[in-house]
Design an enzyme around this catalytic site. Sequence first.
Site, PDB file in Angstrom:
ATOM      1  N   ARG B  55       0.805  -1.224   0.000  1.00 29.10           N
ATOM      2  CA  ARG B  55       0.000   0.000   0.000  1.00 29.10           C
ATOM      3  C   ARG B  55       0.827   1.258   0.000  1.00 29.10           C
ATOM      4  O   ARG B  55       0.569   2.174  -0.788  1.00 29.10           O
ATOM      5  CB  ARG B  55      -0.831   0.111   1.276  1.00 29.10           C
ATOM      6  CG  ARG B  55      -1.513  -1.081   1.694  1.00 29.10           C
ATOM      7  CD  ARG B  55      -1.695  -0.979   3.199  1.00 29.10           C
ATOM      8  NE  ARG B  55      -2.968  -1.571   3.486  1.00 29.10           N
ATOM      9  CZ  ARG B  55      -4.082  -0.875   3.682  1.00 29.10           C
ATOM     10  NH1 ARG B  55      -4.064   0.425   3.683  1.00 29.10           N
ATOM     11  NH2 ARG B  55      -5.192  -1.495   3.886  1.00 29.10           N
ATOM     12  N   THR B  56       1.789   1.325   0.917  1.00 31.97           N
ATOM     13  CA  THR B  56       2.557   2.561   1.017  1.00 31.97           C
ATOM     14  C   THR B  56       3.377   2.776  -0.245  1.00 31.97           C
ATOM     15  O   THR B  56       3.479   3.898  -0.758  1.00 31.97           O
ATOM     16  CB  THR B  56       3.481   2.526   2.242  1.00 31.97           C
ATOM     17  OG1 THR B  56       2.706   2.240   3.392  1.00 31.97           O
ATOM     18  CG2 THR B  56       4.200   3.833   2.427  1.00 31.97           C
ATOM     19  N   LYS B  83      23.585  -7.739   7.151  1.00 33.70           N
ATOM     20  CA  LYS B  83      24.169  -6.494   7.607  1.00 33.70           C
ATOM     21  C   LYS B  83      23.760  -5.333   6.727  1.00 33.70           C
ATOM     22  O   LYS B  83      23.225  -5.498   5.661  1.00 33.70           O
ATOM     23  CB  LYS B  83      25.701  -6.609   7.602  1.00 33.70           C
ATOM     24  CG  LYS B  83      26.244  -7.644   8.540  1.00 33.70           C
ATOM     25  CD  LYS B  83      26.078  -7.213   9.976  1.00 33.70           C
ATOM     26  CE  LYS B  83      26.604  -8.281  10.931  1.00 33.70           C
ATOM     27  NZ  LYS B  83      28.026  -8.545  10.726  1.00 33.70           N
ATOM     28  N   ARG B 105      11.613   2.575   3.211  1.00 30.66           N
ATOM     29  CA  ARG B 105      10.998   1.847   4.320  1.00 30.66           C
ATOM     30  C   ARG B 105      11.960   0.743   4.723  1.00 30.66           C
ATOM     31  O   ARG B 105      12.457  -0.005   3.893  1.00 30.66           O
ATOM     32  CB  ARG B 105       9.663   1.231   3.915  1.00 30.66           C
ATOM     33  CG  ARG B 105       9.206   0.206   4.966  1.00 30.66           C
ATOM     34  CD  ARG B 105       7.792  -0.182   4.814  1.00 30.66           C
ATOM     35  NE  ARG B 105       6.954   0.922   5.212  1.00 30.66           N
ATOM     36  CZ  ARG B 105       5.656   0.805   5.486  1.00 30.66           C
ATOM     37  NH1 ARG B 105       5.082  -0.363   5.387  1.00 30.66           N
ATOM     38  NH2 ARG B 105       4.950   1.844   5.820  1.00 30.66           N
ATOM     39  N   HIS B 135       6.755   7.171  11.037  1.00 29.82           N
ATOM     40  CA  HIS B 135       6.144   7.040   9.717  1.00 29.82           C
ATOM     41  C   HIS B 135       5.491   8.395   9.451  1.00 29.82           C
ATOM     42  O   HIS B 135       4.266   8.552   9.530  1.00 29.82           O
ATOM     43  CB  HIS B 135       5.101   5.933   9.747  1.00 29.82           C
ATOM     44  CG  HIS B 135       4.641   5.465   8.396  1.00 29.82           C
ATOM     45  ND1 HIS B 135       5.034   6.033   7.212  1.00 29.82           N
ATOM     46  CD2 HIS B 135       3.795   4.454   8.057  1.00 29.82           C
ATOM     47  CE1 HIS B 135       4.459   5.395   6.193  1.00 29.82           C
ATOM     48  NE2 HIS B 135       3.701   4.438   6.679  1.00 29.82           N
TER      49      HIS B 135
END
Lengths: 428, 333, 209
Positions: B55-56, B83, B105, B135
């Site tokens: 969605r984002t 890492k 994100r 966010h």
Amino acid sequence: MTDYLIRNARILGGEPTDLLVKGGVIDRIGDGLTAEGAEIIEADGLIALPGLVDLHTHLREPGREDAETVDTGTLAAALGGFTAVHAMANTDPVADTAGVVEQVWRLGREAGHCDVFPVGAVTVGLAGERLAELGAMADSAARVRVFSDDGKCVSDAVLMRRALEYVKAFEGVVAQHAQEPRLTEDAQMNEGELSGRLGLRGWPAVAEEAIIARDCLLAAHVDSRLHVCHVSTAGSVEIVREAKNKGWPVTAEACPHHLLLTDELAATYDPIYKVNPPLRSATDVEALRVGLADGTIDVVATDHAPHPHEDKDCEWQAAAFGMLGLETALSIVQKAMVDTGLLDWAGVAERMSAKPAEIGRLAGHGRPLAAGEPANLVLYDPEVTRVVDPTETASLSRNTPYAGMELPGRVVSTFLRGKPTVLDGKPA
Amino acid sequence: MKKHLLSAGDLSRDDAELILQTAEELRSLADRPIKKLPALRGRTIVNLFFEDSTRTRISFEAAAKRLSADVINFSAKGSSLSKGESLKDTALTLEAMGADAVVVRHWASGAPHLLANAGWSRSSVINAGDGTHEHPTQALLDAFTMWRHLGDLDGRRIAIVGDVLHSRVARSNALLLRTLGAEVTLVAPPTLLPYGVDGWGVETSYDLDGVLPKTDVVMMLRVQRERMNAAFFPTVREYSRRYGLDGRRMANLQDHTIVMHPGPMIRGMELTADVADSERSVIVEQVTNGVAVRMAVLYLLLGGSEPALGGAEPFETPRPSAPQGPLAPGGEE
Amino acid sequence: MSPTHSEAHSEAPSADAAAGPQPAATGRTVLDARDVSRALTRISHEILERNRGSSDLVLLGIPTRGVHLAERVAAKISEVEGNAIPVGSLDVTMYRDDLRMRPARTLMRTDVPTEGIDGRVVVLVDDVLFSGRTIRAALDAMNDLGRPQAVRLAVLVDRGHRELPIRADFVGKNLPTSLVEKVSVHLAEFDDEDSVAISTSATDEGVAN
């Protein structure tokens, strides 16, 4: 062996006087000494301290030679004024057998920068399940007296009790890394208001204090020595103070970074500040300083923890825990304790040389600077200031939290049994 | 000038209002035959998603494309064992490709901060959700939704209900709503409120029924069932009984109160179906608003010669300032 | 949420007198309140004459002051014709050709009447016509909104110095100016009064427009 005539050094910060080093011992101390054939070391304005002894260092060899070796680590130690270091057991393979501890001990002797006293693991593989062959390590050429699973906590109460009991047979001491594992699963930084804001899982003070309290009670119950590694909270200092007031056989160490830095630095998300136990609050820093001054905290130990660049050049959660410490320790102690009037140089000598040597049962270290004693000493200039350059280090790693910071003092020369390992700030 | 949007706490009241006003203008774009504006023509925006979030990502992609920007999607699944090499190397690659902005994100709190400050790239960094930290664009679209329904947010009472401890949405909303003058109450069982939450400048309550009648907005957060296994609450049943919004509780709300959820929601856990589908629920509208708000953010950061945010200082500095002891830590400059 | 927020809009020639309400202009007044009123009345009649009535007319003002002018003209036309004329606003910020030369500007209101612009005669209304770039941006903006039958331009003041092949169909006043001069338009809805003044500015703001 060359003789050395050290002129006008201020022993433990006292009046300037001369020391003659001959045949590996301090031959004479007095004013206006002369000695034919001796090399003159001008120590005008320099403080003379007994060679520093670190109870807590990570030399990484065997297994992580990309981060540090016994050679580079002990050179860094010498540059920091240390003549003896205890090398922690969390190597690969773990130092849980006579074979590995002898290997580390031997590497130390070959390098020759300072004496290396390997620490033996308490449990096999640091797994916390069964005791390692502590006796074999004690009897080995390395003559191990300090045992620790550092990096991990001996959290099983029964195992801790057994270890405390068992080491009595050879005057050993168990050095506990106090961290209740269930309360600190995936913990990243001190649990406080900041950890909540930053979204980094907290490492609550109680996880350290609860283990220390338990272990003090156990040590008293079985009458065996307990040494608490890297005390980091005010509450822990309180518990240790109480235990000592009761006459219980407990000693404790604090690291330089816990005497100076606070958890506010985590707000940068720069993992150079990620360490275990974590940086705590200003209140904790204050309590540690007071505790170190009044002797509740017996020693300063560096917990020198080198890491290669890629283990720190990443996001916080992925980064390794640990900071360098050997080369900056004395300067930090000067800044936090001497310059603030909490401790004098005699106190520094006690906390960083005599007492750690006593805890480790080291014969030739931590001795007073007096005629007849082994010539393990460091000459230190408290007047200069320097800006810490992370690239200027003997360590293979660069993870110092003090990069760019102005620190007081510098180690000028270090002598190991009459032989200089460091002269004028450089390897001899 | 602020080049990045890393935290809702970085926005002053002026910045926040500018974004909301701009979003209001851009929202009407959805009604036009040609849903495109040329403002970001020739700009390259990279969606760098280390965590799954369709969605984002789609929302940012739509926002960027409607402003005529070129969009590159980069989806890297990093486990917690891998890492940050992948983060650094990815950043270097994007720099070489000439990205103007990176929407990131990541599962690690602080990863966007690292991208913005480590010196690996010169792009603007927009935080699309980092670990349990923040966010900011979600908070902006939530505030926008509230503003559209209620007008000025000064003095409005907002209840944020659910797993606050693990919620970056809650953190960003708490910061932004305070900046806009609203009063925030966090409602959760004690185990799901962060240690030290008293210092956030918000109210807290363990009693949902006591809080609901006085609120103007109820924002329900996701709660994961798995938290039950880590002893945050005993059973799903007990959780939804004490902290779920059902029809009975909804009837106690004031007439104008709206119900929000950042999505994806678990029907039956934090919300029942009748609440989710009721007229009070603006959950679907939040999605539409998301595109407009993200368009506003992208336009204000990239539409001119320099960003239009950050003229004034925020009225409160939520982060501590210069640390004790050492100098300003490396990585900032 | 008023346009006072955008000081960045100020270099557009239609807002030579910056975006905020201004005190009475310095320099010389070339149009007073009654001149402005007469000019707008004449423009309204000219629009009706050219269009042969008011059918299919839509007025779109360019923010800020163009919108007030459009509303006044629409009111006058309605008075004469007896029916309401659709009027709205068209923000051209995103279509400016100098977008990347300054920090991102605040957006203004775009409010297209419900009748839309497809097949209609759109009259753009602005206060000052200068380089022509604002109008060119308006034409680009309208392109994405629909396809008018025709587009005409009404301005209160034409100050010359066109940089693009754009001309106004309806002009309140032709005002030859030099580039160092500043034209300030004040409208009662926004400033204290209606007036147009010319002054010599020390710095050349907005010459490009």
